[in-house]
Design a protein around this motif. Structure first.
Motif, short mmCIF file in Angstrom:
data_model
loop_
_atom_site.label_atom_id
_atom_site.label_comp_id
_atom_site.label_asym_id
_atom_site.label_seq_id
_atom_site.Cartn_x
_atom_site.Cartn_y
_atom_site.Cartn_z
N VAL A 30 6.22 -9.93 -105.77
CA VAL A 30 6.98 -10.20 -105.22
C VAL A 30 6.70 -9.61 -103.66
CG1 VAL A 30 8.61 -11.56 -105.75
CG2 VAL A 30 8.98 -9.52 -105.67
N LYS A 31 6.57 -10.01 -102.71
CA LYS A 31 6.91 -9.42 -101.65
C LYS A 31 8.09 -9.36 -100.39
CE LYS A 31 2.36 -9.05 -100.43
NZ LYS A 31 1.44 -7.94 -100.99
N ILE A 32 8.66 -7.53 -100.88
CA ILE A 32 10.06 -7.11 -100.01
C ILE A 32 9.25 -6.46 -98.30
CG2 ILE A 32 12.31 -5.84 -99.91
CD1 ILE A 32 10.95 -8.12 -102.35
N PHE A 33 9.97 -6.97 -97.56
CA PHE A 33 10.00 -6.81 -95.71
C PHE A 33 11.16 -6.12 -95.96
CE2 PHE A 33 6.72 -9.30 -96.31
CZ PHE A 33 5.81 -9.55 -95.69
N GLY A 86 6.77 -1.84 -113.11
CA GLY A 86 6.88 -3.20 -111.96
C GLY A 86 6.26 -2.61 -110.52
N TYR A 87 6.42 -1.75 -109.99
CA TYR A 87 5.76 -0.96 -108.78
C TYR A 87 4.75 -1.52 -108.90
CZ TYR A 87 5.08 1.49 -104.53
OH TYR A 87 4.77 1.33 -102.97
N TRP A 105 12.07 -5.14 -108.93
CA TRP A 105 13.27 -5.25 -107.25
C TRP A 105 14.08 -4.88 -107.85
CZ3 TRP A 105 13.25 -3.26 -103.09
CH2 TRP A 105 13.68 -3.03 -101.96
N GLU A 106 14.38 -6.01 -107.96
CA GLU A 106 16.50 -5.93 -108.32
C GLU A 106 16.66 -4.83 -108.91
OE1 GLU A 106 17.35 -10.26 -109.63
OE2 GLU A 106 17.50 -10.99 -107.86
N LEU A 136 16.76 -2.07 -107.08
CA LEU A 136 17.62 -2.22 -105.80
C LEU A 136 19.36 -1.25 -106.32
CD1 LEU A 136 17.75 -5.97 -104.27
CD2 LEU A 136 17.50 -2.94 -102.66
N LYS A 137 19.53 -1.57 -107.68
CA LYS A 137 20.37 -1.13 -108.49
C LYS A 137 20.30 0.36 -109.33
CE LYS A 137 20.96 -5.41 -110.41
NZ LYS A 137 20.29 -6.46 -111.87
N ASN A 138 19.43 0.94 -108.77
CA ASN A 138 19.38 2.46 -109.28
C ASN A 138 19.87 3.03 -107.84
OD1 ASN A 138 17.40 5.25 -108.57
ND2 ASN A 138 16.32 4.40 -109.93
#
Length: 93
Positions: free
Chosen positions: A2-5, A34-35, A62-63, A66-68
């Motif tokens: 996945v790509k996150i913008f 996963g990065y 990614w999720e 986000l929770k880190n």
């Protein structure tokens, strides 16, 4: 993958403090499971805006990032300096 913008506006405010926080965030990201890769682009016609394109192995990776808690803390400081929330958009290949 996945790509996150990740879009941020207001980069000309508090440049020194913002740079320190963005470097902290970037160094944390490099060690996340996963990065894969990231790049930062500055908009030519609006130099106070940038977009980060972050590539992750999976949406779950990614999720998890986000929770880190450390990421959340740094991101809150960034948004406070920018005076607006950072925008996220998730795309799959």
């Amino acid at each position: 993958s996945v790509k996150i913008f990740i879009k941020r506006k207001g980069l000309e405010n508090n440049v020194i403090e913002l740079t320190v926080l963005l470097k902290k965030l970037r160094s944390l990201t490099l060690n996340q499971p996963g990065y894969i890769y990231g790049e930062t682009l500055r908009r030519i016609d609006q130099p106070d805006e940038c977009i980060v394109i972050s590539t992750w192995r999976s949406l779950q990776d990614w999720e998890n990032w986000l929770k880190n808690e450390e990421r959340i803390s740094i991101q809150s400081e960034i948004d406070l300096l920018l005076g607006k929330d950072t925008e996220y958009a998730v795309y799959e290949e």
